[in-house]
Each structure stands twice: as C-alpha cells, then as structure tokens.
Design a protein around this motif. Structure first.
Motif, short mmCIF file in Angstrom:
data_model
loop_
_atom_site.label_atom_id
_atom_site.label_comp_id
_atom_site.label_asym_id
_atom_site.label_seq_id
_atom_site.Cartn_x
_atom_site.Cartn_y
_atom_site.Cartn_z
N GLU A 201 0.81 -1.22 0.00
CA GLU A 201 0.00 0.00 0.00
C GLU A 201 0.84 1.27 0.00
OE1 GLU A 201 -2.98 0.12 3.00
OE2 GLU A 201 -3.77 -1.87 2.53
N ARG A 202 2.05 1.20 0.56
CA ARG A 202 2.89 2.41 0.65
C ARG A 202 3.75 2.62 -0.59
NH1 ARG A 202 6.67 3.08 5.41
NH2 ARG A 202 7.06 0.86 5.15
N THR A 203 3.65 1.75 -1.58
CA THR A 203 4.58 1.80 -2.71
C THR A 203 4.09 2.66 -3.87
OG1 THR A 203 3.68 -0.19 -3.81
CG2 THR A 203 5.36 -0.53 -2.11
N PHE A 204 2.86 3.16 -3.79
CA PHE A 204 2.30 3.89 -4.92
C PHE A 204 2.91 5.28 -5.08
CE2 PHE A 204 -0.84 0.62 -4.29
CZ PHE A 204 -1.30 0.34 -5.56
N LEU A 205 3.26 5.61 -6.31
CA LEU A 205 3.75 6.92 -6.69
C LEU A 205 2.95 7.41 -7.89
CD1 LEU A 205 7.63 6.28 -6.53
CD2 LEU A 205 6.22 7.44 -4.82
N PRO A 206 2.66 8.73 -7.94
CA PRO A 206 3.05 9.81 -7.04
C PRO A 206 2.40 9.67 -5.66
CG PRO A 206 2.35 10.68 -9.17
CD PRO A 206 1.95 9.24 -9.13
N ALA A 207 3.13 10.09 -4.63
CA ALA A 207 2.70 9.91 -3.25
C ALA A 207 1.87 11.08 -2.77
CB ALA A 207 3.92 9.72 -2.35
N MET A 208 0.88 11.48 -3.56
CA MET A 208 -0.08 12.50 -3.14
C MET A 208 -1.46 12.03 -3.57
SD MET A 208 1.42 13.44 -6.22
CE MET A 208 2.22 15.00 -6.48
N ASN A 209 -2.51 12.66 -3.05
CA ASN A 209 -3.85 12.21 -3.44
C ASN A 209 -4.49 13.09 -4.50
OD1 ASN A 209 -4.57 14.44 -1.87
ND2 ASN A 209 -5.05 13.18 -0.08
N LYS A 210 -3.84 14.21 -4.84
CA LYS A 210 -4.35 15.08 -5.90
C LYS A 210 -3.21 15.41 -6.86
CE LYS A 210 -8.00 17.16 -3.09
NZ LYS A 210 -8.56 18.42 -2.53
N ILE A 211 -3.53 15.44 -8.15
CA ILE A 211 -2.53 15.72 -9.17
C ILE A 211 -2.98 16.94 -9.98
CG2 ILE A 211 -1.37 14.86 -11.25
CD1 ILE A 211 -1.67 12.05 -10.12
N ASP A 212 -2.11 17.93 -10.06
CA ASP A 212 -2.42 19.17 -10.78
C ASP A 212 -2.20 18.97 -12.27
OD1 ASP A 212 -2.83 21.72 -11.66
OD2 ASP A 212 -1.39 22.67 -10.31
N VAL A 213 -3.26 19.12 -13.07
CA VAL A 213 -3.14 18.97 -14.52
C VAL A 213 -3.29 20.31 -15.23
CG1 VAL A 213 -3.92 16.57 -14.54
CG2 VAL A 213 -5.62 18.40 -14.69
N ARG A 214 -3.28 21.40 -14.44
CA ARG A 214 -3.50 22.70 -15.05
C ARG A 214 -2.20 23.41 -15.43
NH1 ARG A 214 -6.84 24.90 -10.07
NH2 ARG A 214 -5.01 23.89 -9.14
N GLY A 215 -1.08 22.98 -14.83
CA GLY A 215 0.19 23.64 -15.09
C GLY A 215 0.82 23.19 -16.39
N PRO A 216 2.11 23.52 -16.58
CA PRO A 216 2.84 23.11 -17.78
C PRO A 216 2.86 21.58 -17.90
CG PRO A 216 4.07 24.76 -16.56
CD PRO A 216 2.94 24.34 -15.68
N SER A 217 2.82 21.09 -19.13
CA SER A 217 2.85 19.65 -19.34
C SER A 217 4.18 19.08 -18.87
CB SER A 217 2.62 19.33 -20.82
OG SER A 217 3.67 19.83 -21.61
N ARG A 218 4.14 17.88 -18.32
CA ARG A 218 5.34 17.22 -17.81
C ARG A 218 5.08 15.73 -17.79
NH1 ARG A 218 1.91 18.86 -14.19
NH2 ARG A 218 1.66 17.91 -12.14
N MET A 219 6.14 14.97 -17.88
CA MET A 219 6.01 13.53 -17.82
C MET A 219 5.92 13.09 -16.36
SD MET A 219 5.77 12.35 -20.84
CE MET A 219 5.95 10.59 -20.49
N LEU A 220 4.96 12.24 -16.06
CA LEU A 220 4.79 11.70 -14.71
C LEU A 220 4.93 10.20 -14.77
CD1 LEU A 220 1.70 13.69 -13.38
CD2 LEU A 220 4.09 14.04 -12.77
#
Length: 324
Positions: A201-220
């Motif tokens: 359960e602790r291995t998931f990345l990104p380690a946040m519950n919200k992801i910002d899709v409004r900023g500059p494009s980037r590879m995740l």
C-alpha cells in the motif's frame, strides 16, 4: 492454558505460533457491535472474551497476549490511537486534535527476537455503521505489514512502543495525524490491494492524493511494487497477476484510454504526459483487467494488450487520484 498449547504446539517457529493465534481470533471472536454502539462497554478479561465470543479491540488484544504468553511467547497489549472506523482526514486549516487513545493492539516477540506489531481486531473483520452488521473478513495484512507501515495507522500512547525499523525512535503526533494512512496523504487505495494482488500500500507513486493537470505539461511516472522482494503472486497469492492499466481521460478529459503498466515482476510503472491524464475534477485510476476479449485477465501481458484488437474488457480499481 490448554487452548494456547493446542493452537501453537504444531508450530516450532514463534512467528507461526503468533500467526496461528491471530488467525484463530478471526474465526472465533466477533466484534461486540451492540456494546460498542450503545456506549455500554464493560471491562473484559481473556476468560470473559473466551466465554462470550465477543470483544472490542482491547478484548482481542488482551486475549492474544494471554494466549501468546501461555504458548511461551513474549507479548504485550499496546494502547493508543488507530485510524480506523470514524477517523477522517483533516481539512486544510483544521487544527491538530489532541491525542486520543481509543484503540488497542499487540506487540509480540517473534523470529529474530524482534518486537512485531499486530492488530488481531482489525485482522478479524470490521464494523460498518450503527445498526449494521459486523463483517467477518480475514485481513492478514494486519499481521504481515512491517512496523513502519503499521505505524501509519497506529499511534501508541507509550512512546517506547513504536518499534520502528527505519532508525527513527518515534514520530510526532502531528506528523502521524497529517501523514498517510486510510487514504490520507497518498492516493486512495482500494480494499484487496495487498491480499488480492500482493501490492504494498505504501509503494504507490506519485505519493499524493491530488494531481495538478492545469500547469505546464510534464512527464509523470506512476509506479507501485509488490509487498516484498520475494513475493510471487502465482506461488504465494491467488494466481498469475492481472495486467494493470492506468485509466486516463485524455486531453481535457474527452478521450478515455487505458495505458498498460510495464513490469519486471517486482515493480510496475507507466509514464504519461500530465496533459493526457484528464480534466480537473475527474479521477485517475489504476485498474486490474479481470477480463479481456472474453478471457480471464490473469497472465495477460502489456504486449498482448497492445497488439490484440480490443473488443471487450472488465476491470477492478486498485488505486485512485483526484485531478485538480
């Protein structure tokens, strides 16, 4: 106590003895929902728990320790806070609540002479709400998870009872209450992540519950891994692993797609541009394909998924983020 001897004598290993007791409690003790919801909780003893077959967390923990000690193990009851039923994450700006000790679990010395934290109450099942039935569901992760992961959802009143393995003696109450655990801090993890798929359960990345899709494009990179380096789902779990996919919404959330995860058998990963994830307000899910083109999804490879014509599929959810 004769019961302790009967349950543990077939097992020479302290770990297996403790595991036998943990499992027996699931099968033989039920949570006392009537007393819990009525507020009429009475002090219990191991003998009274055995006689009634009912307990709340302290009853489970006390009986586990009594049985363990009669079986020749070192064990103790640990009281403190648990991120279980009734716990909700703080909202931004909420004050840190005072420490509250309303749960109990165990520390037991097993192989190697190390203190291991286990929660036989949560391992036996869970409550579902006032007037609703107790769900008897075996959850072995409350025996197998390491002490550091255990500490994400358990905070002992006695600061000597963390038994961390990462070199830290303890963590602060504020760090605990704001940290991950029961969907706090990281993505929402759905039931069965570890028991159904062997995923930590602790291995998931990104380690946040919200992801910002409004900023500059980037590879995740989205990534997770098995519960331990020796885990083999076909040998130790429920069969060949499912193919995992990232269910995305596409640019502006208008073009749903499934991106298969690559894996080396231990770690799974998927790289995607943030602009392809979806629109703010949508969810982003990791799913396991349970059926693909009319056949069982277990053992399906990313290559087969990419090459075959996709006529039908079904899935279950493993983890989820919110897009903002």
């Amino acid at each position: 106590m004769q019961l302790a001897h009967q349950l543990t004598s077939p097992f020479p290993s302290p770990t297996d003895k403790a595991r036998a007791l943990f499992t027996w409690l699931h099968h033989n003790i039920a949570y006392n929902t009537v007393a819990f919801y009525s507020g009429n909780l009475q002090a219990s003893t191991p003998a009274s728990t055995l006689a009634s077959g009912l307990a709340v967390c302290e009853g489970y923990a006390s009986l586990f320790t009594a049985l363990a000690m009669h079986a020749g193990l070192e064990s103790m009851v640990v009281s403190g806070h648990g991120k279980g039923y009734g716990f909700t994450a703080l909202k931004p700006g909420d004050p840190i609540p005072p420490f509250d000790s309303g749960h109990a679990w165990n520390a037991v010395k097993i192989d190697g002479g190390e203190w291991k934290l286990v929660d036989s109450c949560w391992g036996a099942g869970h409550v579902t709400g006032h007037g609703l039935p107790y769900v008897k569901h075996f959850a072995p992760q409350h025996f197998t998870r390491d002490n550091d992961e255990f500490g994400l959802s358990h905070y002992p009143a006695d600061q000597d009872r963390f038994y961390r393995t990462d070199g830290r003696y303890k963590i602060s109450w504020e760090e605990y209450i704001l940290g991950p655990g029961k969907g706090v801090g990281g993505p929402t993890i759905f039931t069965g992540c570890d028991t159904e798929h062997g995923i930590g359960e602790r291995t998931f990345l990104p380690a946040m519950n919200k992801i910002d899709v409004r900023g500059p494009s980037r590879m995740l990179r989205f990534q997770f891994s098995s519960i331990c380096e020796h885990w083999d789902n076909e040998r130790h779990g429920k069969g060949k692993p499912y193919l995992f996919v990232l269910k995305i919404g596409g640019v502006d959330g208008r073009n749903d797609d499934l991106l298969p995860f690559e894996t080396d058998g231990r770690v799974w990963w998927c790289d995607v541009n943030s602009r392809e994830l979806g629109a703010p307000g949508q969810t982003l899910d990791i799913c396991n394909l349970t059926n693909f083109n009319g056949r069982d999804g277990r053992g399906l490879t990313a290559k087969e998924f990419k090459e075959e014509q996709k006529s039908s599929w079904a899935w279950g959810c493993v983890a989820e983020w919110m897009l903002m």
